[in-house]
Design a protein around this motif. Structure first.
Motif, PDB file in Angstrom:
ATOM      1  N   LYS A  31      24.923 -37.799 -14.993  1.00 54.96           N
ATOM      2  CA  LYS A  31      24.976 -36.436 -15.549  1.00 54.96           C
ATOM      3  C   LYS A  31      26.416 -35.984 -15.744  1.00 54.96           C
ATOM      4  CE  LYS A  31      20.469 -34.935 -14.065  1.00 54.96           C
ATOM      5  NZ  LYS A  31      19.640 -33.941 -13.408  1.00 54.96           N
ATOM      6  N   ARG A  32      27.292 -36.322 -14.826  1.00 51.95           N
ATOM      7  CA  ARG A  32      28.707 -35.976 -14.962  1.00 51.95           C
ATOM      8  C   ARG A  32      29.311 -36.673 -16.175  1.00 51.95           C
ATOM      9  NH1 ARG A  32      30.267 -36.567  -8.529  1.00 51.95           N
ATOM     10  NH2 ARG A  32      29.444 -34.524  -7.903  1.00 51.95           N
ATOM     11  N   THR A  52      25.588 -26.430 -21.855  1.00 52.05           N
ATOM     12  CA  THR A  52      24.170 -26.564 -21.505  1.00 52.05           C
ATOM     13  C   THR A  52      23.341 -26.833 -22.758  1.00 52.05           C
ATOM     14  OG1 THR A  52      24.424 -25.082 -19.609  1.00 52.05           O
ATOM     15  CG2 THR A  52      22.195 -25.376 -20.454  1.00 52.05           C
ATOM     16  N   MET A  63      19.422 -28.887 -18.437  1.00 50.03           N
ATOM     17  CA  MET A  63      20.232 -28.750 -17.231  1.00 50.03           C
ATOM     18  C   MET A  63      20.551 -27.269 -17.081  1.00 50.03           C
ATOM     19  SD  MET A  63      23.893 -30.423 -16.128  1.00 50.03           S
ATOM     20  CE  MET A  63      23.289 -32.094 -16.189  1.00 50.03           C
ATOM     21  N   SER A  64      20.458 -26.775 -15.869  1.00 51.25           N
ATOM     22  CA  SER A  64      20.737 -25.359 -15.648  1.00 51.25           C
ATOM     23  C   SER A  64      22.235 -25.097 -15.776  1.00 51.25           C
ATOM     24  CB  SER A  64      20.257 -24.933 -14.260  1.00 51.25           C
ATOM     25  OG  SER A  64      21.128 -25.446 -13.264  1.00 51.25           O
ATOM     26  N   SER A  67      24.176 -25.920 -12.652  1.00 53.50           N
ATOM     27  CA  SER A  67      24.473 -27.349 -12.488  1.00 53.50           C
ATOM     28  C   SER A  67      25.665 -27.742 -13.352  1.00 53.50           C
ATOM     29  CB  SER A  67      23.257 -28.203 -12.856  1.00 53.50           C
ATOM     30  OG  SER A  67      22.214 -27.984 -11.943  1.00 53.50           O
ATOM     31  N   ARG A  70      28.791 -26.610 -11.621  1.00 53.18           N
ATOM     32  CA  ARG A  70      29.151 -27.504 -10.505  1.00 53.18           C
ATOM     33  C   ARG A  70      29.793 -28.792 -11.024  1.00 53.18           C
ATOM     34  NH1 ARG A  70      24.463 -25.355  -8.338  1.00 53.18           N
ATOM     35  NH2 ARG A  70      23.161 -27.048  -9.034  1.00 53.18           N
ATOM     36  N   ILE A  71      29.251 -29.331 -12.088  1.00 54.10           N
ATOM     37  CA  ILE A  71      29.814 -30.552 -12.670  1.00 54.10           C
ATOM     38  C   ILE A  71      31.199 -30.268 -13.256  1.00 54.10           C
ATOM     39  CG2 ILE A  71      29.557 -32.220 -14.567  1.00 54.10           C
ATOM     40  CD1 ILE A  71      26.511 -32.178 -13.934  1.00 54.10           C
TER      41      ILE A  71
END
Length: 157
Positions: A31-32, A52, A63-64, A67, A70-71
């Motif tokens: 995901k990153r 997003t 993806m929220s 999230s 955070r990434i």
């Protein structure tokens, strides 16, 4: 001068980013990697909400925004992305595939279309700015410099 990211393939970016994270004790998860590819593929700065939407469009997954934030924090900690304070948007570092050190970064940000150009500033200029800031009774919160500009395209309109 062309943006070095235009010449870097996605594979090279991910390879260098993975190695940099590993060297720093981090892990570039799938995901990153995808969020980083969203950033490197964009010619303009993106908000977390734009990322997003782009993530869903490019990878068919939701993806929220939390999230994504955070990434983005992780990518910044690893030196792979920058948060532009003026615009509250993000860009990838143009030096991801470089193995040498760079001068301080200055970001030229089009206030109309949010196109961004990252340029290096000579350390002597940063030292002079640091002295001026100290003489005024302040300290740098960040050495990242951001300048509101108009890009050539928007200037011509």
């Amino acid at each position: 001068m062309q943006d070095p990211r235009e010449h870097s393939t996605s594979e090279a970016i991910i390879k260098h980013a993975t190695a940099k994270c590993k060297q720093n004790g981090g892990l570039l998860t799938e995901k990153r990697k995808k969020i980083l590819l969203c950033l490197t593929g964009s010619q303009k700065a993106l908000s977390a909400y734009e990322i997003t939407d782009l993530y869903k469009e490019q990878f068919g997954e939701s993806m929220s925004p939390m999230s994504v934030y955070r990434i983005l924090d992780f990518l910044q900690e690893q030196g792979l992305a920058h948060r532009l304070q003026i615009a509250n948007k993000y860009i990838s570092c143009m030096h991801i595939t470089c193995s040498h050190s760079h001068e301080a970064a200055q970001f030229l940000i089009c206030s109309n279309c949010f196109k961004v150009k990252e340029v290096s500033i000579d350390s002597a200029l940063i030292n002079e700015l640091r002295r001026n800031v100290a003489d005024a009774g302040f300290v740098f919160a960040s050495e990242q410099l951001e300048v509101n500009c108009l890009c050539e395209d928007c200037k011509a309109q």
